[in-house]
Write a protein that holds these residues in place. Structure first.
Motif, PDB file in Angstrom:
ATOM      1  N   VAL A   1       0.833  -1.199   0.000  1.00 35.74           N
ATOM      2  CA  VAL A   1       0.000   0.000   0.000  1.00 35.74           C
ATOM      3  C   VAL A   1       0.874   1.257   0.000  1.00 35.74           C
ATOM      4  O   VAL A   1       0.608   2.227  -0.720  1.00 35.74           O
ATOM      5  N   THR A   2       1.933   1.245   0.799  1.00 34.60           N
ATOM      6  CA  THR A   2       2.860   2.377   0.843  1.00 34.60           C
ATOM      7  C   THR A   2       3.492   2.614  -0.519  1.00 34.60           C
ATOM      8  O   THR A   2       3.612   3.761  -0.981  1.00 34.60           O
ATOM      9  N   ALA A   3       3.881   1.522  -1.174  1.00 37.62           N
ATOM     10  CA  ALA A   3       4.489   1.633  -2.505  1.00 37.62           C
ATOM     11  C   ALA A   3       3.498   2.191  -3.513  1.00 37.62           C
ATOM     12  O   ALA A   3       3.849   3.035  -4.349  1.00 37.62           O
ATOM     13  N   LEU A   4       2.244   1.738  -3.448  1.00 38.69           N
ATOM     14  CA  LEU A   4       1.221   2.223  -4.373  1.00 38.69           C
ATOM     15  C   LEU A   4       0.989   3.723  -4.202  1.00 38.69           C
ATOM     16  O   LEU A   4       0.775   4.448  -5.174  1.00 38.69           O
ATOM     17  N   LYS A   5       1.021   4.204  -2.970  1.00 38.06           N
ATOM     18  CA  LYS A   5       0.821   5.624  -2.711  1.00 38.06           C
ATOM     19  C   LYS A   5       1.949   6.475  -3.282  1.00 38.06           C
ATOM     20  O   LYS A   5       1.749   7.645  -3.627  1.00 38.06           O
ATOM     21  N   ARG A   6       3.157   5.883  -3.363  1.00 42.05           N
ATOM     22  CA  ARG A   6       4.318   6.627  -3.851  1.00 42.05           C
ATOM     23  C   ARG A   6       4.544   6.460  -5.343  1.00 42.05           C
ATOM     24  O   ARG A   6       5.408   7.099  -5.924  1.00 42.05           O
ATOM     25  N   MET A   7       3.737   5.631  -5.961  1.00 43.76           N
ATOM     26  CA  MET A   7       3.925   5.310  -7.367  1.00 43.76           C
ATOM     27  C   MET A   7       3.554   6.491  -8.260  1.00 43.76           C
ATOM     28  O   MET A   7       2.578   7.185  -8.018  1.00 43.76           O
ATOM     29  N   ARG A   8       4.362   6.700  -9.284  1.00 43.53           N
ATOM     30  CA  ARG A   8       4.118   7.776 -10.227  1.00 43.53           C
ATOM     31  C   ARG A   8       3.293   7.282 -11.402  1.00 43.53           C
ATOM     32  O   ARG A   8       3.220   6.093 -11.677  1.00 43.53           O
ATOM     33  N   ARG A   9       2.734   8.231 -12.142  1.00 42.15           N
ATOM     34  CA  ARG A   9       1.879   7.867 -13.260  1.00 42.15           C
ATOM     35  C   ARG A   9       2.637   7.112 -14.351  1.00 42.15           C
ATOM     36  O   ARG A   9       2.080   6.302 -15.076  1.00 42.15           O
ATOM     37  N   SER A  10       3.925   7.400 -14.491  1.00 43.03           N
ATOM     38  CA  SER A  10       4.717   6.773 -15.557  1.00 43.03           C
ATOM     39  C   SER A  10       5.088   5.335 -15.242  1.00 43.03           C
ATOM     40  O   SER A  10       5.779   4.674 -16.009  1.00 43.03           O
ATOM     41  N   PHE A  11       4.632   4.840 -14.100  1.00 39.88           N
ATOM     42  CA  PHE A  11       4.972   3.482 -13.682  1.00 39.88           C
ATOM     43  C   PHE A  11       4.525   2.455 -14.719  1.00 39.88           C
ATOM     44  O   PHE A  11       3.439   2.537 -15.282  1.00 39.88           O
ATOM     45  N   ARG A  12       5.383   1.458 -14.967  1.00 39.42           N
ATOM     46  CA  ARG A  12       5.061   0.393 -15.903  1.00 39.42           C
ATOM     47  C   ARG A  12       5.255  -0.955 -15.221  1.00 39.42           C
ATOM     48  O   ARG A  12       6.336  -1.264 -14.735  1.00 39.42           O
ATOM     49  N   LEU A  13       4.195  -1.741 -15.212  1.00 40.37           N
ATOM     50  CA  LEU A  13       4.229  -3.032 -14.546  1.00 40.37           C
ATOM     51  C   LEU A  13       5.297  -3.934 -15.136  1.00 40.37           C
ATOM     52  O   LEU A  13       6.065  -4.569 -14.417  1.00 40.37           O
ATOM     53  N   TYR A  14       5.358  -3.979 -16.451  1.00 42.13           N
ATOM     54  CA  TYR A  14       6.281  -4.919 -17.083  1.00 42.13           C
ATOM     55  C   TYR A  14       7.742  -4.531 -16.856  1.00 42.13           C
ATOM     56  O   TYR A  14       8.613  -5.398 -16.767  1.00 42.13           O
ATOM     57  N   SER A  15       8.021  -3.235 -16.771  1.00 40.45           N
ATOM     58  CA  SER A  15       9.399  -2.834 -16.498  1.00 40.45           C
ATOM     59  C   SER A  15       9.808  -3.280 -15.096  1.00 40.45           C
ATOM     60  O   SER A  15      10.940  -3.702 -14.873  1.00 40.45           O
ATOM     61  N   LEU A  16       8.876  -3.208 -14.141  1.00 37.70           N
ATOM     62  CA  LEU A  16       9.169  -3.673 -12.791  1.00 37.70           C
ATOM     63  C   LEU A  16       9.420  -5.172 -12.778  1.00 37.70           C
ATOM     64  O   LEU A  16      10.387  -5.659 -12.176  1.00 37.70           O
ATOM     65  N   SER A  17       8.552  -5.913 -13.456  1.00 35.46           N
ATOM     66  CA  SER A  17       8.708  -7.371 -13.513  1.00 35.46           C
ATOM     67  C   SER A  17      10.044  -7.758 -14.137  1.00 35.46           C
ATOM     68  O   SER A  17      10.749  -8.649 -13.646  1.00 35.46           O
ATOM     69  N   ASN A  18      10.401  -7.071 -15.226  1.00 33.46           N
ATOM     70  CA  ASN A  18      11.664  -7.377 -15.903  1.00 33.46           C
ATOM     71  C   ASN A  18      12.860  -7.040 -15.022  1.00 33.46           C
ATOM     72  O   ASN A  18      13.850  -7.781 -14.980  1.00 33.46           O
ATOM     73  N   ASN A  19      12.769  -5.922 -14.305  1.00 32.06           N
ATOM     74  CA  ASN A  19      13.871  -5.530 -13.415  1.00 32.06           C
ATOM     75  C   ASN A  19      14.048  -6.536 -12.283  1.00 32.06           C
ATOM     76  O   ASN A  19      15.173  -6.889 -11.906  1.00 32.06           O
ATOM     77  N   LEU A  20      12.934  -6.996 -11.731  1.00 34.43           N
ATOM     78  CA  LEU A  20      13.006  -7.976 -10.647  1.00 34.43           C
ATOM     79  C   LEU A  20      13.599  -9.291 -11.154  1.00 34.43           C
ATOM     80  O   LEU A  20      14.422  -9.923 -10.486  1.00 34.43           O
ATOM     81  N   SER A  21      13.177  -9.706 -12.338  1.00 31.30           N
ATOM     82  CA  SER A  21      13.714 -10.945 -12.912  1.00 31.30           C
ATOM     83  C   SER A  21      15.209 -10.821 -13.157  1.00 31.30           C
ATOM     84  O   SER A  21      15.980 -11.768 -12.927  1.00 31.30           O
ATOM     85  N   LEU A  22      15.621  -9.629 -13.620  1.00 30.40           N
ATOM     86  CA  LEU A  22      17.042  -9.398 -13.866  1.00 30.40           C
ATOM     87  C   LEU A  22      17.837  -9.477 -12.566  1.00 30.40           C
ATOM     88  O   LEU A  22      18.896 -10.127 -12.514  1.00 30.40           O
ATOM     89  N   LEU A  23      17.332  -8.830 -11.521  1.00 30.78           N
ATOM     90  CA  LEU A  23      18.030  -8.853 -10.236  1.00 30.78           C
ATOM     91  C   LEU A  23      18.145 -10.275  -9.693  1.00 30.78           C
ATOM     92  O   LEU A  23      19.211 -10.679  -9.203  1.00 30.78           O
ATOM     93  N   ARG A  24      17.060 -11.025  -9.781  1.00 29.40           N
ATOM     94  CA  ARG A  24      17.096 -12.399  -9.291  1.00 29.40           C
ATOM     95  C   ARG A  24      18.038 -13.252 -10.135  1.00 29.40           C
ATOM     96  O   ARG A  24      18.738 -14.129  -9.624  1.00 29.40           O
TER      97      ARG A  24
END
Length: 212
Positions: A172-195
């Motif tokens: 919930v805290t993250a959602l409140k801080r999220m900007r309009r330019s947020f992209r779900l797939y970019s987050l998923s790809n970044n997490l996969s890359l880190l892992r």
């Protein structure tokens, strides 16, 4: 002699009158032509544009410049649907400073069916622990959520954030801080890359800050 002068004077007067009438006829003809040369649809379009601009300013709180721009992107002939959307938002705690942000960010929201398309999204946010105030903050920062699919966007977004942040409170805290330019797939790809690079889950989950 006097009769000749009088006849000439009368003749000149009639000629002047005829000339004036002829000039007036030409002027009227050209004026009529100019008026008729404008397509009737132009007047209609101007009226519709003015109607939308006035509504966006008076009911949504937009500036003239913003209203003029947005009026080119949405079309409505009555206020029934936009009125129902604005009423719905106000009933759910949205302020007069938040509503213009939503309309500017996603004008199509004004044409939505509140109970059918907006309410389910609010109910989903409540189900993961977002408060009434939190919903207004999240949506005004990211109005795209109101036009996104719950199944294809909001649930996957929640699941990705939950996998990183673990607790709903941090999500919930993250959602409140999220900007309009947020992209779900970019987050998923970044997490996969880190892992894939071997970054531990504890390191990925260290902070709820999500800013894009």
């Amino acid at each position: 002699m006097f009769g000749v002068i009088s006849s000439r004077f009368a003749l000149n007067k009639r000629l002047s009158l005829l000339l004036s009438n002829a000039q007036l006829g030409v002027l009227l003809f050209h004026s009529s032509f100019v008026i008729r040369s404008f397509p009737s649809s132009t007047s209609s379009n101007l009226n519709e544009h003015s109607f939308a601009v006035s509504y966006l300013i008076n009911s949504c709180g937009l500036t003239l410049k913003s209203a003029q721009s947005i009026s080119k992107r949405i079309c409505f002939e009555t206020t029934e649907r936009p009125d129902s959307v604005l009423r719905f938002l106000r009933e759910h705690g949205f302020t007069n400073s938040q509503i213009p942000k939503i309309v500017e960010g996603r004008p199509q929201v004004l044409l939505a069916q509140p109970e059918k398309t907006l309410l389910p999204k609010f109910e989903f946010l409540r189900s993961i622990g977002v408060s009434r105030l939190g919903i207004s903050i999240i949506v005004s920062r990211n109005p795209d959520l109101l036009t996104r699919s719950i199944q294809r966007h909001m649930i996957p977004l929640y699941e990705v954030l939950k996998s990183v942040l673990v607790s709903d409170k941090k999500v919930v805290t993250a959602l409140k801080r999220m900007r309009r330019s947020f992209r779900l797939y970019s987050l998923s790809n970044n997490l996969s890359l880190l892992r894939g690079l071997g970054v531990s889950q504890s390191s990925i989950s260290c902070s709820p800050n999500v800013r894009h």
